[in-house]
Design a protein around this motif. Structure first.
Motif, mmCIF file in Angstrom:
data_model
loop_
_atom_site.group_PDB
_atom_site.id
_atom_site.type_symbol
_atom_site.label_atom_id
_atom_site.label_comp_id
_atom_site.label_asym_id
_atom_site.label_seq_id
_atom_site.Cartn_x
_atom_site.Cartn_y
_atom_site.Cartn_z
ATOM 1 N N VAL A 15 16.213 -71.984 51.731
ATOM 2 C CA VAL A 15 17.408 -71.427 51.089
ATOM 3 C C VAL A 15 18.095 -70.468 52.050
ATOM 4 O O VAL A 15 19.318 -70.511 52.241
ATOM 5 C CB VAL A 15 17.051 -70.717 49.761
ATOM 6 N N PHE A 16 17.323 -69.595 52.712
ATOM 7 C CA PHE A 16 17.891 -68.655 53.671
ATOM 8 C C PHE A 16 18.574 -69.408 54.821
ATOM 9 O O PHE A 16 19.644 -69.010 55.283
ATOM 10 C CB PHE A 16 16.826 -67.724 54.250
ATOM 11 N N TYR A 17 17.953 -70.479 55.275
ATOM 12 C CA TYR A 17 18.515 -71.267 56.372
ATOM 13 C C TYR A 17 19.859 -71.872 55.959
ATOM 14 O O TYR A 17 20.837 -71.820 56.712
ATOM 15 C CB TYR A 17 17.533 -72.365 56.789
ATOM 16 N N ARG A 18 19.913 -72.417 54.765
ATOM 17 C CA ARG A 18 21.186 -72.984 54.268
ATOM 18 C C ARG A 18 22.247 -71.895 54.176
ATOM 19 O O ARG A 18 23.385 -72.077 54.606
ATOM 20 C CB ARG A 18 20.988 -73.633 52.899
ATOM 21 N N ASP A 62 18.826 -63.741 38.088
ATOM 22 C CA ASP A 62 18.397 -64.556 36.948
ATOM 23 C C ASP A 62 17.393 -65.623 37.377
ATOM 24 O O ASP A 62 17.444 -66.779 36.933
ATOM 25 C CB ASP A 62 19.595 -65.195 36.236
ATOM 26 N N GLY A 63 16.503 -65.249 38.294
ATOM 27 C CA GLY A 63 15.425 -66.129 38.732
ATOM 28 C C GLY A 63 15.751 -67.040 39.898
ATOM 29 O O GLY A 63 14.858 -67.684 40.445
ATOM 30 N N ASP A 64 17.024 -67.119 40.296
ATOM 31 C CA ASP A 64 17.416 -67.973 41.421
ATOM 32 C C ASP A 64 17.408 -67.174 42.724
ATOM 33 O O ASP A 64 17.862 -66.024 42.757
ATOM 34 C CB ASP A 64 18.831 -68.532 41.218
ATOM 35 N N VAL A 65 16.936 -67.792 43.801
ATOM 36 C CA VAL A 65 16.963 -67.162 45.124
ATOM 37 C C VAL A 65 18.411 -67.141 45.598
ATOM 38 O O VAL A 65 19.022 -68.192 45.779
ATOM 39 C CB VAL A 65 16.075 -67.927 46.129
ATOM 40 N N VAL A 66 18.953 -65.939 45.778
ATOM 41 C CA VAL A 66 20.353 -65.811 46.191
ATOM 42 C C VAL A 66 20.512 -65.061 47.515
ATOM 43 O O VAL A 66 21.633 -64.904 47.991
ATOM 44 C CB VAL A 66 21.214 -65.142 45.099
ATOM 45 N N GLY A 67 19.413 -64.595 48.110
ATOM 46 C CA GLY A 67 19.536 -63.895 49.379
ATOM 47 C C GLY A 67 18.289 -63.128 49.722
ATOM 48 O O GLY A 67 17.214 -63.344 49.142
ATOM 49 N N HIS A 68 18.460 -62.204 50.667
ATOM 50 C CA HIS A 68 17.343 -61.357 51.097
ATOM 51 C C HIS A 68 17.879 -60.004 51.545
ATOM 52 O O HIS A 68 19.079 -59.842 51.809
ATOM 53 C CB HIS A 68 16.543 -62.023 52.224
ATOM 54 N N THR A 69 16.981 -59.043 51.625
ATOM 55 C CA THR A 69 17.323 -57.699 52.068
ATOM 56 C C THR A 69 16.102 -57.110 52.755
ATOM 57 O O THR A 69 14.967 -57.521 52.482
ATOM 58 C CB THR A 69 17.821 -56.830 50.886
ATOM 59 N N ALA A 70 16.343 -56.154 53.653
ATOM 60 C CA ALA A 70 15.226 -55.602 54.417
ATOM 61 C C ALA A 70 15.550 -54.219 54.959
ATOM 62 O O ALA A 70 16.712 -53.855 55.132
ATOM 63 C CB ALA A 70 14.869 -56.526 55.578
ATOM 64 N N VAL A 71 14.473 -53.481 55.238
ATOM 65 C CA VAL A 71 14.518 -52.253 56.026
ATOM 66 C C VAL A 71 13.628 -52.529 57.221
ATOM 67 O O VAL A 71 12.482 -52.953 57.055
ATOM 68 C CB VAL A 71 13.981 -51.033 55.244
ATOM 69 N N TYR A 72 14.144 -52.291 58.424
ATOM 70 C CA TYR A 72 13.385 -52.612 59.627
ATOM 71 C C TYR A 72 13.673 -51.583 60.714
ATOM 72 O O TYR A 72 14.637 -50.819 60.619
ATOM 73 C CB TYR A 72 13.741 -54.016 60.129
ATOM 74 N N GLY A 73 12.839 -51.579 61.735
ATOM 75 C CA GLY A 73 13.061 -50.727 62.903
ATOM 76 C C GLY A 73 12.044 -49.613 63.005
ATOM 77 O O GLY A 73 11.131 -49.493 62.187
ATOM 78 N N ASP A 74 12.229 -48.808 64.022
ATOM 79 C CA ASP A 74 11.324 -47.688 64.291
ATOM 80 C C ASP A 74 11.611 -46.521 63.355
ATOM 81 O O ASP A 74 12.770 -46.306 62.962
ATOM 82 C CB ASP A 74 11.475 -47.223 65.748
ATOM 83 N N THR A 81 19.487 -54.215 56.001
ATOM 84 C CA THR A 81 20.275 -55.431 56.125
ATOM 85 C C THR A 81 20.177 -56.189 54.816
ATOM 86 O O THR A 81 19.235 -55.975 54.039
ATOM 87 C CB THR A 81 19.776 -56.290 57.321
ATOM 88 N N TYR A 82 21.140 -57.048 54.572
ATOM 89 C CA TYR A 82 21.102 -57.882 53.366
ATOM 90 C C TYR A 82 21.992 -59.081 53.589
ATOM 91 O O TYR A 82 22.897 -59.077 54.424
ATOM 92 C CB TYR A 82 21.552 -57.107 52.115
ATOM 93 N N TRP A 83 21.691 -60.134 52.828
ATOM 94 C CA TRP A 83 22.487 -61.359 52.872
ATOM 95 C C TRP A 83 22.467 -61.937 51.472
ATOM 96 O O TRP A 83 21.396 -62.120 50.892
ATOM 97 C CB TRP A 83 21.865 -62.351 53.849
#
Length: 156
Positions: A15-18, A62-74, A81-83
């Motif tokens: 899903v993320f790739y699409r 509502d249960g569907d994968v619609v993206g991602h989010t993250a905290v990263y780094g030192d 970040t989010y998508w």
């Protein structure tokens, strides 16, 4: 609409790739992989991310994968970040997901970067308490050129 974050599952990656290969979303995000269609590079990236110290979450609406989010780094320089899938833009999902992520990641300061012309992303960040601290420029692979970007910071 119920927005929930959960750890990334292997089944989320297609899903993320699409989502990453949506031309309009790529142009809007601007700071993307050099070749989003390179499936091997995509898989290597996610393998590294999932093995790192980053806090990475799948966004469900509502249960569907619609993206991602993250905290990263030192520490002291961590970024968010989010998508969110373009089909779900304008529904408050990115804001709700980022707020949920910030509740899971209490360390401050946190930083974010966005293309200076990405008004929607800048608005999401501002709604979550980030403030523009500087203006910079960076090479945006999705646009093939250096573009202005905003650097934002969240202190509290």
């Amino acid at each position: 609409m119920e927005i929930v974050l959960r750890p990334v599952h292997d089944s989320d990656l297609p899903v993320f790739y699409r989502q990453l290969n949506d031309p309009e979303a790529l142009w809007t995000a601007a700071f993307t992989p050099e070749d989003p269609a390179d499936r091997s590079a995509f898989e290597d990236h996610w393998k590294r991310v999932r093995a790192s110290t980053a806090l990475v979450r799948t966004v469900l609406a509502d249960g569907d994968v619609v993206g991602h989010t993250a905290v990263y780094g030192d520490p002291g320089e961590r970024e968010v970040t989010y998508w969110v899938d373009r089909a779900y833009w304008g529904r408050g999902i990115a804001t709700a997901a980022l707020r949920a992520l910030l509740a899971e990641a209490p360390e401050r300061p946190l930083y974010a970067r966005a293309a200076a012309d990405n008004a929607r992303s800048l608005r999401v960040l501002e709604k979550c308490g980030f403030r523009v601290t500087e203006h910079a420029s960076g090479f945006a692979p999705a646009r093939g050129e250096e573009i202005p970007e905003a650097v934002l910071r969240l202190d509290a």
